[in-house]
Write an enzyme that holds these catalytic residues in place. Sequence first.
Site, mmCIF file in Angstrom:
data_model
loop_
_atom_site.group_PDB
_atom_site.id
_atom_site.type_symbol
_atom_site.label_atom_id
_atom_site.label_comp_id
_atom_site.label_asym_id
_atom_site.label_seq_id
_atom_site.Cartn_x
_atom_site.Cartn_y
_atom_site.Cartn_z
ATOM 1 N NE ARG A 57 -3.541 0.130 2.519
ATOM 2 C CZ ARG A 57 -4.740 0.232 1.972
ATOM 3 N NH1 ARG A 57 -5.272 -0.823 1.384
ATOM 4 N NH2 ARG A 57 -5.410 1.355 2.012
ATOM 5 C CG ASN A 105 -4.685 5.187 4.399
ATOM 6 O OD1 ASN A 105 -4.245 5.847 3.469
ATOM 7 N ND2 ASN A 105 -5.489 4.167 4.214
ATOM 8 C CD GLU A 139 0.996 -0.135 -13.149
ATOM 9 O OE1 GLU A 139 0.607 -1.112 -13.805
ATOM 10 O OE2 GLU A 139 0.477 0.214 -12.091
ATOM 11 C CE LYS A 161 -3.130 -4.717 -6.063
ATOM 12 N NZ LYS A 161 -2.828 -4.914 -7.484
ATOM 13 C CD1 TRP A 205 2.541 5.509 -2.651
ATOM 14 C CD2 TRP A 205 1.125 7.216 -2.398
ATOM 15 N NE1 TRP A 205 2.366 6.107 -3.884
ATOM 16 C CE2 TRP A 205 1.502 7.151 -3.755
ATOM 17 C CE3 TRP A 205 0.237 8.214 -2.003
ATOM 18 C CZ2 TRP A 205 1.019 8.037 -4.719
ATOM 19 C CZ3 TRP A 205 -0.247 9.100 -2.954
ATOM 20 C CH2 TRP A 205 0.155 9.001 -4.307
#
Length: 613
Positions: free
Chosen positions: A27, A100, A493, A608, A74
Amino acid sequence: MCGIVGYVGSKDAYSIVIDGLKKLEYRGYDSAGVAILKDNKIKLFKKEGRVANLEAMVAEEDITGTVGMGHTRWATHGEPCDKNAHPHYSNSKQIALIHNGIIENYAQLKKELVAKGYEFHSDTDSEVLVNFIDDIRINNGCTLEEAVRIALKRVTGAYVILLLDESVPNTIIAARKGSPLVIGIGQNEHFLGSDASPMLAYTKEVVYINDYELAIVKPDELILKNLGNETVTPFVQKLDMNLSQIEKGGFDHFMLKEIFEQPSTIFDSFRGRMDVEKNTITLSGMDAVLDKLDAAQRIIIVGCGTSWHAGLLAEYIIEELCRINVEVEYASEFRYRNPIITDKDFIIAVSQSGETADTLVALENAKEQGATLFGIVNVVGSSIARLTHAGMYTHAGPEIGVASTKAFTAQVVALILFALKLAKHRGTISDERFAELVNELNVVPEKVEWIVQNQVENIKAIATKYQEANDFLYLGRGYNFPIALEGALKLKEISYIHAEGYPAAEMKHGPIALVDETLPVVFVATKDRYHEKIVSNMQEIKARKGMLIAVASEGDTHTPEIADDVMFVPDADEIVGPILSTVALQLLSYYIGVEKDLDVDKPRNLAKSVTVE
Ligand code: M6R
């Protein structure tokens, strides 16, 4: 986007949290951190980079305790570095928070806090939030739980937050809006996670927390409340997942494992739904909204990235088979451009995670306008699955590799089933064509198996030959145009090579200017109604000295005479054939990424599940 883990119970919290972070690293992997609450003291460690860096840093520390939380980031606000890693302390150091999501009005809140003398040690919106909450706690003389409730009424944006308070032993306070949170229920212990993977080894009983809910989590008690302080009864669900599904099982990477799993995941996506003997398709989720489909003047498909590509392919298939107008929208554009939606619109949302913020908000807006929402989602119990009126799960199983592979092919199968059932219902397909496609779909798993058994060495060699290229062009026509887009996205990617997907016929309207002897051009050139035309397009590239790589149907002897290199896939009907071409292109991207020694499971800058706008 960001993974969060928490534990309250009697076991060693650190090991559970660190193990959970490794499972959630897909993630986000810019930094990681943990906080453990013991004897009314919070011990906090955080480090830039992967969870392994954090683990190495903490190796010599005494970090025992039975309550803890962790975060893998992230980056949104502030670059990836130690100071921006979570958890964040409040200025009083009594409270620690992991987050998050994005706090949209953080700048205003920060201004107010700075005016009160607060100091900030990071560039994050999350540190603003923990101080905003703590300021309310201190000034109102209230509990952390009350302070969180008051604070969240002023906060705009998306969040899952977990908080520890040194004055409240054995407790994690959690809240969610717009980002996922699952709580696992064990024997006198609770687990928290962005998804269920961190708790899978301990429990199969979980509660999916809803937006605007706040959880007070203790070893022997889970209290759920809404922001109005009313108690909410937790809805306990059983997980239908096992540990082996989230492990590599002998493969070098999750991506390769997931590519190889496709014969069975494709089968799982039609198993129990398609009966070849009886020549029927049963989709109970669709039955629930058939009247809405009857009334619909158009179908709108929304999604992002790879899921959008599945939607684009579905546009071609549904229009062909069902003779109903289909529009495909990037969720991120659809949600902001004030689209005209009525109660006659039928919206299909395609999403692996079921948590993509853009798709979720696009759906919420459409729901408000009265549209019917149908979800094609992989993650069971996810936000999109719960928001939609009806839907069908894709049954691809957990997808850990950040680049979507098996989830895409399962989405395509689900959409083909949807199209076939709708076509039958509308009377726009003949019995013969229906039976033909059911039979074609039924043999896709064995055809995919043929590719992974027979083409890997060939594709590896092609990957080695072209891995140094700076750019790639992917071309396809008709059903294979979305596959060209998907092939290009996968290459970008995984290998960081610039790649563009284009309709093959559009090439002559511009991109052909790029063609020279250094440009590999990948044609999806399987036998379908456009085959002759795509062969002509290949000749046009060859005449300009471009390097030609083709995905061709097994037995085609003409394409190999034109192309420099060929990846073969079994011959198939043009509607199911794109699934096979996709698998070949997934393998090409994978092996180019491996050749370049890149982390194919966790490509840079990606995550993800994109739960921010
Ligand atoms: O979970 P979703 O299917 O909603 O995610 C949509 C995109 O973020 C996702 O497909 C993304 O493009 C993948 N990295 C593709 O490999």
